[in-house]
Design a protein around this motif. Structure first.
Motif, mmCIF file in Angstrom:
data_model
loop_
_atom_site.group_PDB
_atom_site.id
_atom_site.type_symbol
_atom_site.label_atom_id
_atom_site.label_comp_id
_atom_site.label_asym_id
_atom_site.label_seq_id
_atom_site.Cartn_x
_atom_site.Cartn_y
_atom_site.Cartn_z
ATOM 1 N N PRO A 11 30.785 29.799 42.539
ATOM 2 C CA PRO A 11 29.690 30.135 41.613
ATOM 3 C C PRO A 11 29.875 31.450 40.867
ATOM 4 O O PRO A 11 29.555 31.533 39.670
ATOM 5 C CB PRO A 11 28.463 30.171 42.531
ATOM 6 N N ALA A 12 30.385 32.462 41.550
ATOM 7 C CA ALA A 12 30.569 33.743 40.877
ATOM 8 C C ALA A 12 31.626 33.631 39.780
ATOM 9 O O ALA A 12 31.478 34.209 38.683
ATOM 10 C CB ALA A 12 30.969 34.819 41.893
ATOM 11 N N PHE A 13 32.691 32.885 40.050
ATOM 12 C CA PHE A 13 33.747 32.689 39.051
ATOM 13 C C PHE A 13 33.210 31.873 37.868
ATOM 14 O O PHE A 13 33.515 32.182 36.707
ATOM 15 C CB PHE A 13 34.937 31.977 39.683
ATOM 16 N N VAL A 14 32.435 30.846 38.159
ATOM 17 C CA VAL A 14 31.875 30.012 37.094
ATOM 18 C C VAL A 14 31.051 30.856 36.135
ATOM 19 O O VAL A 14 31.151 30.722 34.905
ATOM 20 C CB VAL A 14 31.022 28.879 37.691
ATOM 21 N N GLN A 15 30.235 31.747 36.666
ATOM 22 C CA GLN A 15 29.375 32.560 35.814
ATOM 23 C C GLN A 15 30.142 33.669 35.089
ATOM 24 O O GLN A 15 29.751 34.063 33.984
ATOM 25 C CB GLN A 15 28.231 33.157 36.640
ATOM 26 N N ASN A 16 31.216 34.171 35.700
ATOM 27 C CA ASN A 16 31.984 35.239 35.053
ATOM 28 C C ASN A 16 33.424 35.230 35.570
ATOM 29 O O ASN A 16 33.742 35.896 36.553
ATOM 30 C CB ASN A 16 31.342 36.597 35.315
ATOM 31 N N PRO A 17 34.300 34.494 34.918
ATOM 32 C CA PRO A 17 35.692 34.432 35.369
ATOM 33 C C PRO A 17 36.531 35.642 34.973
ATOM 34 O O PRO A 17 37.654 35.808 35.457
ATOM 35 C CB PRO A 17 36.221 33.180 34.675
ATOM 36 N N TYR A 18 35.977 36.512 34.122
ATOM 37 C CA TYR A 18 36.808 37.564 33.531
ATOM 38 C C TYR A 18 37.290 38.624 34.518
ATOM 39 O O TYR A 18 38.416 39.118 34.373
ATOM 40 C CB TYR A 18 36.076 38.175 32.332
ATOM 41 N N PRO A 19 36.522 39.018 35.535
ATOM 42 C CA PRO A 19 37.088 39.935 36.530
ATOM 43 C C PRO A 19 38.311 39.351 37.242
ATOM 44 O O PRO A 19 39.273 40.084 37.539
ATOM 45 C CB PRO A 19 35.923 40.161 37.500
ATOM 46 N N THR A 20 38.283 38.056 37.513
ATOM 47 C CA THR A 20 39.460 37.415 38.115
ATOM 48 C C THR A 20 40.637 37.463 37.162
ATOM 49 O O THR A 20 41.774 37.738 37.565
ATOM 50 C CB THR A 20 39.136 35.964 38.496
ATOM 51 N N TYR A 21 40.391 37.211 35.898
ATOM 52 C CA TYR A 21 41.474 37.287 34.917
ATOM 53 C C TYR A 21 42.044 38.705 34.845
ATOM 54 O O TYR A 21 43.259 38.890 34.707
ATOM 55 C CB TYR A 21 40.971 36.869 33.534
ATOM 56 N N ASP A 22 41.174 39.702 34.909
ATOM 57 C CA ASP A 22 41.653 41.090 34.893
ATOM 58 C C ASP A 22 42.567 41.349 36.088
ATOM 59 O O ASP A 22 43.604 42.008 35.963
ATOM 60 C CB ASP A 22 40.471 42.059 34.916
ATOM 61 N N ARG A 23 42.172 40.824 37.248
ATOM 62 C CA ARG A 23 42.989 40.999 38.460
ATOM 63 C C ARG A 23 44.324 40.275 38.304
ATOM 64 O O ARG A 23 45.380 40.806 38.661
ATOM 65 C CB ARG A 23 42.211 40.465 39.665
ATOM 66 N N MET A 24 44.290 39.093 37.759
ATOM 67 C CA MET A 24 45.529 38.347 37.535
ATOM 68 C C MET A 24 46.442 39.084 36.556
ATOM 69 O O MET A 24 47.637 39.256 36.802
ATOM 70 C CB MET A 24 45.207 36.952 36.986
ATOM 71 N N ARG A 25 45.865 39.518 35.444
ATOM 72 C CA ARG A 25 46.664 40.180 34.415
ATOM 73 C C ARG A 25 47.292 41.461 34.928
ATOM 74 O O ARG A 25 48.436 41.798 34.588
ATOM 75 C CB ARG A 25 45.784 40.451 33.180
ATOM 76 N N SER A 26 46.556 42.196 35.772
ATOM 77 C CA SER A 26 47.085 43.450 36.314
ATOM 78 C C SER A 26 48.244 43.201 37.274
ATOM 79 O O SER A 26 49.008 44.121 37.583
ATOM 80 C CB SER A 26 45.979 44.232 37.023
ATOM 81 N N SER A 27 48.382 41.944 37.739
ATOM 82 C CA SER A 27 49.474 41.589 38.651
ATOM 83 C C SER A 27 50.725 41.150 37.906
ATOM 84 O O SER A 27 51.756 40.906 38.533
ATOM 85 C CB SER A 27 49.024 40.468 39.596
ATOM 86 N N GLY A 28 50.635 41.026 36.596
ATOM 87 C CA GLY A 28 51.812 40.667 35.816
ATOM 88 C C GLY A 28 51.517 39.592 34.798
ATOM 89 O O GLY A 28 50.464 38.925 34.842
ATOM 90 N N PRO A 29 52.436 39.370 33.870
ATOM 91 C CA PRO A 29 52.228 38.366 32.826
ATOM 92 C C PRO A 29 52.239 36.938 33.363
ATOM 93 O O PRO A 29 51.756 36.023 32.701
ATOM 94 C CB PRO A 29 53.394 38.590 31.862
ATOM 95 N N LEU A 30 52.788 36.748 34.572
ATOM 96 C CA LEU A 30 52.746 35.454 35.242
ATOM 97 C C LEU A 30 52.296 35.652 36.681
ATOM 98 O O LEU A 30 52.779 36.557 37.371
ATOM 99 C CB LEU A 30 54.121 34.778 35.245
ATOM 100 N N VAL A 31 51.354 34.850 37.123
ATOM 101 C CA VAL A 31 50.934 34.856 38.528
ATOM 102 C C VAL A 31 50.908 33.417 39.021
ATOM 103 O O VAL A 31 50.881 32.466 38.221
ATOM 104 C CB VAL A 31 49.540 35.502 38.729
ATOM 105 N N TRP A 32 50.918 33.259 40.340
ATOM 106 C CA TRP A 32 50.841 31.933 40.936
ATOM 107 C C TRP A 32 49.416 31.717 41.434
ATOM 108 O O TRP A 32 48.955 32.398 42.333
ATOM 109 C CB TRP A 32 51.823 31.817 42.097
ATOM 110 N N TRP A 33 48.702 30.763 40.787
ATOM 111 C CA TRP A 33 47.319 30.462 41.182
ATOM 112 C C TRP A 33 47.407 29.422 42.289
ATOM 113 O O TRP A 33 47.671 28.242 42.044
ATOM 114 C CB TRP A 33 46.543 29.940 39.990
ATOM 115 N N THR A 34 47.150 29.850 43.512
ATOM 116 C CA THR A 34 47.383 28.983 44.660
ATOM 117 C C THR A 34 46.470 27.752 44.651
ATOM 118 O O THR A 34 46.867 26.681 45.127
ATOM 119 C CB THR A 34 47.197 29.747 45.985
#
Length: 382
Positions: A11-34
């Motif tokens: 639910p938190a991701f559905v309402q605002n996915p952008y913090p997750t994207y920020d975390r992914m982006r800070s880990s590199g231009p490619l990440v593995w979404w498990t």
């Protein structure tokens, strides 16, 4: 490549996915979404590059095609002829046929009708609190697509129902019930189009369906193309209009110029993930990929890349920078982009003209529809 775990239905991701994207982006231009077992491109440069890389495509390599599933046979049959899922000569042939019908003149000719439709819908706005999605954002594009195809506007409710059921097949929360509803919708929509294609052959008009009949597309390709135009054109425009109005009301901005439309699509795009199959071995952002691998382009993450835009989370229609990726890129760049832009500009222009005091009456609520990102309801009053 760093591994990231994030349920797309949380639910938190559905309402605002952008913090997750920020975390992914800070880990590199490619990440593995498990959760997807897939590499994901996270920044603007990498997403743009993957979208345009001709060593990749939408078509599943034949040796990896899954076995037929009787529970979704009708839906998959339509998808098999969709230009969205094809590459190479077949994609070029289908796309070329649509582009011959989707001329700038044909699209511009819809403008007055869209404007009149928007005024008519606003004339019927209820008093007090109401859901702007039901009253405005949903009917505007579906009636426009009906007119474009040349089918009766009275069919809009059925088109909307069929579109919603079929598009649900792309969501992360796919269930047997959703699949069964999509199969039923596919059967009804296909029968509807066969009837209207036969009518257009006997009584040609000036609509897109008649124009497509003059191309060398098969009956199955005609049906898949009409379904794609409705499903893609309707779903994305509803989400973009709803997200955009919510963003403007929150920011205290009321604009409808082309720059504002582009900023709406950059800030909160309607589609957040678009995948590519690797067709030829390649290296992307320092990582090797092989035929049969998949890469997800996170459009929502790319559109808020802080390396490209200052304060990317802020709605700023006067900002400068490169083109956003809300419409994709490369060979599969959205064929309906000119129509979507015009619809959004007119819908916003008429809304702000007629409802200058429109205001939110409740926090906008996003629907659990990932890979899409759109509101479930948008409660407002004027």
């Amino acid at each position: 490549m760093e591994h990231i775990t994030q349920s797309p239905t949380d639910p938190a991701f559905v309402q605002n996915p952008y913090p997750t994207y920020d975390r992914m982006r800070s880990s590199g231009p490619l990440v593995w979404w498990t959760d997807y077992a897939m590499a994901c491109a996270t920044d603007h440069a990498t997403v743009s590059a993957v979208l345009r890389d001709r060593r990749m495509g939408r078509e599943v390599p034949p040796e990896l095609a899954p076995p037929a599933d009787p529970a979704r046979a009708l839906f998959d049959g339509v998808e098999a002829h969709s230009m969205l899922e094809l590459d190479g000569p077949d994609h070029a042939r289908l796309r070329g046929a649509v582009l011959r019908a989707f001329t700038s003149r044909a699209i511009a000719g819809l403008g007055d009708g869209i404007r009149a439709l928007c005024h008519d819908l606003i004339d019927r706005f209820p008093t007090g609190d109401f859901d702007l999605l039901d009253a405005y954002a949903r009917p505007t594009p579906v009636i426009t697509i009906a007119r474009l195809l040349g089918v009766p506007a009275a069919a809009a409710d059925d088109l909307l129902r069929w579109s919603n059921a079929m598009v649900a097949m792309y969501q992360a929360r796919l269930t047997p019930t959703i699949m069964a509803e999509a199969e039923a919708a596919t059967a009804e929509f296909t029968a509807f189009l066969r009837e209207h294609l036969a009518h257009k052959r006997a009584h040609p008009g000036t609509d897109l369906m008649t124009t497509l009949l003059d191309t060398p597309l098969s009956e199955e390709e005609l049906i898949s193309t009409c379904i794609l135009l409705l499903n893609a054109g309707h779903e994305a425009t509803v989400h973009t209009l709803g997200n955009g109005v919510a963003a403007m009301l929150t920011a205290g901005v009321r604009r409808s110029d082309p720059a504002a439309v582009e900023e709406v699509m950059r800030l909160d795009p309607p589609l957040h993930m678009f995948t590519r199959w690797v067709h030829q071995d390649c290296t992307v952002a320092g990582h090797d990929f092989y035929r049969g691998d998949r890469i997800a382009c996170l459009l929502g993450a790319a559109n808020r890349d802080p390396a490209v835009w200052t304060a990317p989370e802020v709605f700023d229609p006067d900002r400068t920078g490169p083109a956003h990726v809300a419409f994709g890129g490369g060979a599969h760049f959205c064929v309906g982009a000119p129509l979507a832009r015009m619809e959004l500009q007119i819908a916003l222009e008429v809304l702000w003209e007629r409802c200058p005091d429109l205001r939110l009456t409740a926090q906008p609520v996003y629907a659990d529809v990932y890979h899409f990102h759109g509101l479930e309801r948008l409660m407002v009053a004027r």
